[in-house]
Design a protein around this motif. Structure first.
Motif, PDB file in Angstrom:
ATOM      1  N   LEU A   1      69.954  31.885  42.498  1.00 36.09           N
ATOM      2  CA  LEU A   1      68.805  31.896  43.407  1.00 36.09           C
ATOM      3  C   LEU A   1      67.500  32.015  42.634  1.00 36.09           C
ATOM      4  N   ALA A   2      67.425  32.966  41.716  1.00 36.19           N
ATOM      5  CA  ALA A   2      66.199  33.191  40.950  1.00 36.19           C
ATOM      6  C   ALA A   2      65.848  31.960  40.107  1.00 36.19           C
ATOM      7  N   GLU A   3      66.856  31.360  39.473  1.00 32.90           N
ATOM      8  CA  GLU A   3      66.598  30.172  38.664  1.00 32.90           C
ATOM      9  C   GLU A   3      66.104  29.015  39.521  1.00 32.90           C
ATOM     10  N   THR A   4      66.698  28.871  40.704  1.00 27.40           N
ATOM     11  CA  THR A   4      66.290  27.800  41.604  1.00 27.40           C
ATOM     12  C   THR A   4      64.862  28.001  42.079  1.00 27.40           C
ATOM     13  N   LEU A   5      64.493  29.242  42.374  1.00 21.50           N
ATOM     14  CA  LEU A   5      63.120  29.519  42.792  1.00 21.50           C
ATOM     15  C   LEU A   5      62.129  29.140  41.703  1.00 21.50           C
ATOM     16  N   GLN A   6      62.497  29.399  40.450  1.00 17.53           N
ATOM     17  CA  GLN A   6      61.627  29.016  39.336  1.00 17.53           C
ATOM     18  C   GLN A   6      61.480  27.497  39.265  1.00 17.53           C
ATOM     19  N   VAL A   7      62.591  26.771  39.449  1.00 22.22           N
ATOM     20  CA  VAL A   7      62.535  25.307  39.437  1.00 22.22           C
ATOM     21  C   VAL A   7      61.644  24.807  40.568  1.00 22.22           C
ATOM     22  N   LEU A   8      61.801  25.391  41.742  1.00 17.81           N
ATOM     23  CA  LEU A   8      61.020  24.954  42.896  1.00 17.81           C
ATOM     24  C   LEU A   8      59.535  25.181  42.707  1.00 17.81           C
ATOM     25  N   ALA A   9      59.190  26.255  41.991  1.00 15.06           N
ATOM     26  CA  ALA A   9      57.773  26.613  41.826  1.00 15.06           C
ATOM     27  C   ALA A   9      57.082  25.789  40.740  1.00 15.06           C
ATOM     28  N   GLU A  10      57.849  25.040  39.951  1.00 14.51           N
ATOM     29  CA  GLU A  10      57.241  24.241  38.888  1.00 14.51           C
ATOM     30  C   GLU A  10      56.448  23.087  39.488  1.00 14.51           C
ATOM     31  N   ASN A  11      55.146  23.114  39.276  1.00 13.18           N
ATOM     32  CA  ASN A  11      54.242  22.035  39.722  1.00 13.18           C
ATOM     33  C   ASN A  11      54.208  21.856  41.231  1.00 13.18           C
ATOM     34  N   ARG A  12      54.623  22.865  41.961  1.00 14.41           N
ATOM     35  CA  ARG A  12      54.539  22.797  43.430  1.00 14.41           C
ATOM     36  C   ARG A  12      53.817  24.029  43.933  1.00 14.41           C
ATOM     37  N   LYS A  13      53.036  23.866  44.965  1.00 18.80           N
ATOM     38  CA  LYS A  13      52.381  25.000  45.613  1.00 18.80           C
ATOM     39  C   LYS A  13      53.331  25.599  46.635  1.00 18.80           C
ATOM     40  N   ILE A  14      53.548  26.904  46.571  1.00 19.05           N
ATOM     41  CA  ILE A  14      54.431  27.583  47.519  1.00 19.05           C
ATOM     42  C   ILE A  14      53.583  28.148  48.654  1.00 19.05           C
ATOM     43  N   LEU A  15      53.776  27.629  49.850  1.00 21.84           N
ATOM     44  CA  LEU A  15      52.978  28.037  50.992  1.00 21.84           C
ATOM     45  C   LEU A  15      53.451  29.342  51.613  1.00 21.84           C
ATOM     46  N   GLY A  16      54.716  29.635  51.474  1.00 21.21           N
ATOM     47  CA  GLY A  16      55.265  30.853  52.057  1.00 21.21           C
ATOM     48  C   GLY A  16      56.724  30.981  51.703  1.00 21.21           C
ATOM     49  N   ILE A  17      57.216  32.219  51.674  1.00 21.94           N
ATOM     50  CA  ILE A  17      58.628  32.479  51.409  1.00 21.94           C
ATOM     51  C   ILE A  17      59.129  33.512  52.410  1.00 21.94           C
TER      52      ILE A  17
END
Length: 279
Positions: free
Chosen positions: A223-239
């Motif tokens: 989960l933590a690794e995937t969150l890091q991948v998702l956050a690369e070059n993407r703006k996170i609007l909410g979690i």
């Protein structure tokens, strides 16, 4: 830090010292909000119109009092009790005012056609987002039990609603070993620069969390690794984070279940704090 909102529907957070620490901080920190939702009727599994109105009013008031001047109308991190309230992600994404992709961690597809027309449910909220949110572009659901994907295809077919699956990618539970490579491949396709992430902890194994639904096999490290991948070059609007145990659900060792969830929420919180791009 991003704005943090905790919505307490059942009182389960009273058993978690970390969450109680956030509650204490809410008294002096304008970017942490503790919302007591225990007295709002019509919220368990299904959320009727009156309950939605009450919840939206409470959420609007919390956002309006935030002191984080860089925050938008969609604050950063939301905790909202057990999986029966996962439909809260629909109410939070309603506030998004730009194109976004929705990434959901869940052991269930949460795309059931409604049994009662117009009633929002924990089992059908993703379909509601796809049907009614003009800003959502694509949905990725991670960790769904393989057999449930086939069942939801059949359910949607019977409801003449299979077209929404054109915007949905399932990463099955059986594919989790290659999760990061799956995600990098999926996210290399044309996509919007903004993401919204919703986590139901029932996607995690029983060694990681104690929830009120059957659970998958995702590990915290995945989960933590995937969150890091998702956050690369993407703006996170909410979690969003849900998946506590139900207070009326018996565990052989309730104290151990609460300790497990307390530790997970603390690890998740600090992991999310460190992600770049969370508003």
């Amino acid at each position: 830090m991003p704005i943090v909102t905790i919505q307490d529907f059942t009182g389960v957070y009273a058993e978690q010292p970390f969450m109680q620490g956030l509650r204490e901080l809410a008294a002096s920190n304008g970017d942490i909000h503790w919302l007591d939702c225990t007295k709002i009727e019509g919220t368990d599994c299904y959320c009727d119109d009156e309950a939605q109105d009450a919840l939206n009013k409470m959420m609007d008031e919390a956002v309006a009092t935030a002191t984080n001047t860089s925050a938008t109308s969609t604050p950063g991190i939301h905790f909202f009790d057990n999986g029966n309230y996962h439909y809260m992600s629909k109410l939070w994404t309603d506030r998004v005012q730009e194109p976004f992709d929705l990434v959901v961690f869940d052991h269930h597809p949460d795309m059931q056609p409604p049994r009662f027309e117009g009633i929002l449910s924990c089992g059908g909220w993703i379909k509601e987002v796809l049907d009614h949110n003009k800003f959502v572009q694509n949905v990725i659901v991670i960790g769904v039990a393989d057999h449930l994907i086939e069942e939801i295809r059949e359910d949607l077919s019977q409801a003449n609603a299979t077209e929404i699956l054109n915007r949905v990618t399932f990463i099955r539970e059986s594919e989790l070993e290659a999760l990061t490579s799956h995600l990098k491949g999926t996210l290399c396709r044309p996509h919007t620069p903004s993401l919204y992430i919703s986590i139901d902890k029932d996607a995690l194994s029983t060694a990681e969390a104690a929830t009120n639904w059957d659970q998958g096999s995702l590990t915290f490290e995945q989960l933590a690794e995937t969150l890091q991948v998702l956050a690369e070059n993407r703006k996170i609007l909410g979690i969003d984070i849900c998946g506590e145990r139900a207070r009326d659900m018996g565990f052989e060792d309730t104290a151990a279940a609460d300790a497990l969830n307390n530790a997970l929420n603390e690890k998740l919180f600090h992991t999310l704090e460190e992600l770049h791009g969370i508003q």
